[in-house]
Design a protein around this motif. Structure first.
Motif, PDB file in Angstrom:
ATOM      1  N   ARG A  32       0.835  -1.199   0.000  1.00  0.00           N
ATOM      2  CA  ARG A  32       0.000   0.000   0.000  1.00  0.00           C
ATOM      3  C   ARG A  32       0.875   1.256   0.000  1.00  0.00           C
ATOM      4  N   ASP A  33       1.607   1.523   1.030  1.00  0.00           N
ATOM      5  CA  ASP A  33       2.464   2.721   1.061  1.00  0.00           C
ATOM      6  C   ASP A  33       3.900   2.347   0.691  1.00  0.00           C
ATOM      7  N   THR A  52       1.219   7.112  -0.799  1.00  0.00           N
ATOM      8  CA  THR A  52       0.222   6.074  -0.577  1.00  0.00           C
ATOM      9  C   THR A  52      -0.217   5.450  -1.894  1.00  0.00           C
ATOM     10  N   LEU A  53      -1.024   4.405  -1.773  1.00  0.00           N
ATOM     11  CA  LEU A  53      -1.553   3.750  -2.966  1.00  0.00           C
ATOM     12  C   LEU A  53      -2.410   4.723  -3.785  1.00  0.00           C
ATOM     13  N   THR A  99       2.748  -3.292   3.800  1.00  0.00           N
ATOM     14  CA  THR A  99       1.603  -4.099   3.395  1.00  0.00           C
ATOM     15  C   THR A  99       0.700  -4.302   4.596  1.00  0.00           C
ATOM     16  N   TRP A 101      -2.757  -4.056   7.228  1.00  0.00           N
ATOM     17  CA  TRP A 101      -3.282  -3.060   8.164  1.00  0.00           C
ATOM     18  C   TRP A 101      -3.314  -3.655   9.558  1.00  0.00           C
TER      19      TRP A 101
END
Length: 119
Positions: A32-33, A52-53, A99, A101
């Motif tokens: 993601r980031d 960020t994505l 990757t 959360w």
């Protein structure tokens, strides 16, 4: 797992420019980031820039207006364009990918690339 390989570091005179690249492989579509951190001798590793994505960016105050982070999601690559370099920008620059959360979050790091700015 994600593997990161940086390139583009080197020696440059103050006021010059360098472009760093970081290529991700492995399960790169889970990223993601992505960002860049740097660590000077005897100092802690600090955030330089993150993207960020969705394309949102954030920069350390010390590099705002001089550095630009960008990303090619399809290629799994993140770039750091560094302009108006100063001797205090000298450090090892590390690529970072995040990757997941919460409790599933993972951080991955490249091996680092040296940037040296001479006065």
């Amino acid at each position: 797992q994600v593997q990161l390989v940086e390139s583009g570091g080197g020696l440059v005179q103050a006021g010059g420019s360098l472009r760093l690249s970081c290529a991700a492989s492995g399960t790169r579509f889970s990223i993601r980031d992505m960002g860049w951190h740097r660590q000077a001798p005897g100092k802690q590793r600090d955030l330089v820039a993150v993207i960020t994505l969705g394309g949102s960016t954030n920069y350390a105050d010390s590099v705002k207006g001089r550095f630009t982070i960008s990303r090619d999601i399809a290629k799994g690559t993140v770039y750091l364009q560094m302009n108006s370099l100063k001797p205090e920008d000298t450090a090892v620059y590390y690529c970072n990918a995040v990757t997941g959360w919460g409790t599933a979050k993972s951080d991955y790091w490249g091996q680092g690339t040296q940037v040296t700015v001479s006065s």
